[in-house]
Design a protein around this motif. Structure first.
Motif, PDB file in Angstrom:
ATOM      1  N   LEU A  88       0.876  -0.946   0.023  1.00 26.57           N
ATOM      2  CA  LEU A  88       0.017  -0.046   0.026  1.00 26.57           C
ATOM      3  C   LEU A  88       0.756   1.227   0.215  1.00 26.57           C
ATOM      4  CD1 LEU A  88      -2.445  -0.884   2.665  1.00 26.57           C
ATOM      5  CD2 LEU A  88      -2.938  -1.046   0.415  1.00 26.57           C
ATOM      6  N   LYS A  90       1.523   5.267   0.889  1.00 29.23           N
ATOM      7  CA  LYS A  90       0.899   5.954   1.947  1.00 29.23           C
ATOM      8  C   LYS A  90      -0.014   6.904   1.575  1.00 29.23           C
ATOM      9  CE  LYS A  90       2.838   9.992   1.160  1.00 29.23           C
ATOM     10  NZ  LYS A  90       2.327  11.304   1.299  1.00 29.23           N
ATOM     11  N   PRO A  92      -2.196   4.505   4.011  1.00 26.44           N
ATOM     12  CA  PRO A  92      -2.708   3.200   3.684  1.00 26.44           C
ATOM     13  C   PRO A  92      -4.042   3.102   3.084  1.00 26.44           C
ATOM     14  CG  PRO A  92      -2.325   3.319   6.006  1.00 26.44           C
ATOM     15  CD  PRO A  92      -1.649   4.622   5.405  1.00 26.44           C
ATOM     16  N   VAL A  99      -8.265   0.207   7.130  1.00 26.28           N
ATOM     17  CA  VAL A  99      -7.049  -0.496   7.046  1.00 26.28           C
ATOM     18  C   VAL A  99      -6.821  -1.704   8.165  1.00 26.28           C
ATOM     19  CG1 VAL A  99      -6.022   1.538   5.911  1.00 26.28           C
ATOM     20  CG2 VAL A  99      -6.101   1.303   8.549  1.00 26.28           C
ATOM     21  N   ASP A 103      -5.717  -5.567   7.198  1.00 28.52           N
ATOM     22  CA  ASP A 103      -4.806  -6.243   7.995  1.00 28.52           C
ATOM     23  C   ASP A 103      -5.120  -7.769   8.542  1.00 28.52           C
ATOM     24  OD1 ASP A 103      -2.041  -6.515   9.091  1.00 28.52           O
ATOM     25  OD2 ASP A 103      -2.978  -5.898  10.969  1.00 28.52           O
ATOM     26  N   SER A 115       2.006  -1.739   4.611  1.00 22.86           N
ATOM     27  CA  SER A 115       1.658  -0.412   4.705  1.00 22.86           C
ATOM     28  C   SER A 115       3.104   0.529   4.870  1.00 22.86           C
ATOM     29  CB  SER A 115       0.858  -0.226   6.062  1.00 22.86           C
ATOM     30  OG  SER A 115       0.547   1.225   6.472  1.00 22.86           O
ATOM     31  N   ALA A 283       2.414  -3.691   9.114  1.00 19.41           N
ATOM     32  CA  ALA A 283       1.046  -3.136   8.818  1.00 19.41           C
ATOM     33  C   ALA A 283       1.088  -2.002  10.243  1.00 19.41           C
ATOM     34  CB  ALA A 283      -0.175  -3.790   8.783  1.00 19.41           C
ATOM     35  N   PHE A 285      -0.103   1.481  11.407  1.00 19.58           N
ATOM     36  CA  PHE A 285      -0.961   2.355  11.116  1.00 19.58           C
ATOM     37  C   PHE A 285      -0.865   3.741  12.142  1.00 19.58           C
ATOM     38  CE2 PHE A 285      -3.276  -1.586   9.591  1.00 19.58           C
ATOM     39  CZ  PHE A 285      -2.854  -1.332   8.604  1.00 19.58           C
TER      40      PHE A 285
END
Length: 308
Positions: A88, A90, A92, A99, A103, A115, A283, A285
């Motif tokens: 992904l 940015k 994400p 998101v 995941d 991500s 991932a 976030f």
């Protein structure tokens, strides 16, 4: 090692400026297709959209999603449903919930989800993280100011809900700070400047506190002309630690330590190759969570209209 057969979805500015050259420069990944409504590449198979790509007989292992964040959830979900690893660009996604759902889907299927935060891959970020782990930090200040007309000309999607406005570059700064800080931090104040004709902010003034109460402040602005500013200054008892040029240069106690050319996207793809080989996910976030908090706590100020 058999290279990952990769398809890029969304052959826009960021894919052309960064992704294509990075893929060409590293081992372990081969670009075999693109899916884009408005562009194609002569050297690889081209499709109108991801549905056409996934319905074809072309064998691919992974997709790199370079589309705007709005609508990206459906694209990533379709790729994961088809058993493809996903990278992904940015930010994400457009929301936290989507998101997190991606995941969870990737974990359930045993697929890699990456991500990416390209600014974290800049040369000076990891050395700064290691250094700050050994120092006593007193405060952090971020200035991330650039000219949107230069970096995002005519990209109206970025001013729509989910496009993030000034947080499109600002999230790069947050991705670095969340990486280099030894302790977590949370938002306590947010002031957002919205052009009267836009649905996303053009400037933001933020104040955070770490778990121990240290101040972290940030000023984002998309109206800067002339030289651009991408600086993070960390004041420590032992002296200042300063990241400039988006994380590619490091100054420690007033002395330059690292100056290196941009290899961010090469580093991202090297990491993606490793993730896919080991069927791992990466991932994080947290930068997007900070942006969401900025909108939730944001005091809105209307400023003059903005047009390209």
């Amino acid at each position: 090692m058999v290279p990952i057969r990769l398809a890029i979805v969304g052959l826009g500015k960021i894919a052309k400026d960064q992704h294509l050259a990075a893929i060409e420069a590293i081992e372990g990944v081969e670009l075999v297709a693109v899916a884009s409504r408005n562009a194609s590449l002569e050297s690889v198979a081209s499709f109108h959209d991801i549905s056409e790509l996934l319905a074809s007989d072309l064998q691919i292992d992974a997709v790199s999603l370079c589309t705007p964040p709005q609508g990206r959830f459906a694209l990533a979900k379709a790729a994961l449903d088809a058993g493809k690893h996903v990278m992904l660009e940015k930010p994400p996604g457009a929301t936290i919930s989507e998101v997190l759902a991606l995941d969870a889907q990737a974990e359930a299927k045993g697929l890699s989800l990456f991500s990416t935060w390209h600014s974290r891959a800049a040369a000076a970020v990891e050395p700064a993280r290691v250094l700050l782990a050994e120092r006593t930090i007193r405060k952090v200040h971020v200035e991330w100011k650039e000219d949107v007309r230069h970096w995002h000309p005519g990209q109206d999607w970025i001013w729509e809900p989910g496009g993030l406005g000034v947080f499109d570059p600002g999230i790069n700064a947050l991705s670095i700070v969340t990486r280099i800080m030894p302790e977590s931090f949370h938002l306590v104040r947010s002031e957002l400047s919205f052009p009267e004709n836009r649905a996303a902010p053009i400037a933001a003034s933020l104040a955070f506190e770490t778990a121990s109460g240290l101040p972290v402040t940030a000023e984002f602005d998309w109206r800067q002309t002339g030289p651009q500013t991408w600086d993070i200054r960390v004041e420590t008892d032992e002296g200042p630690v300063v990241l400039t040029h988006g994380g590619s240069r490091l100054s420690v106690d007033g002395k330059d330590q690292i100056v290196e050319e941009d290899r961010e996207y090469r580093n991202l793809y090297k990491h993606f190759v490793s993730l896919v080989g080991e069927r791992r996910r990466d991932a994080d976030f947290s930068p997007l969570i900070h942006v969401a908090d900025a909108f939730m706590l944001g005091r809105r100020q209307v400023v003059e209209a903005f047009d390209d």
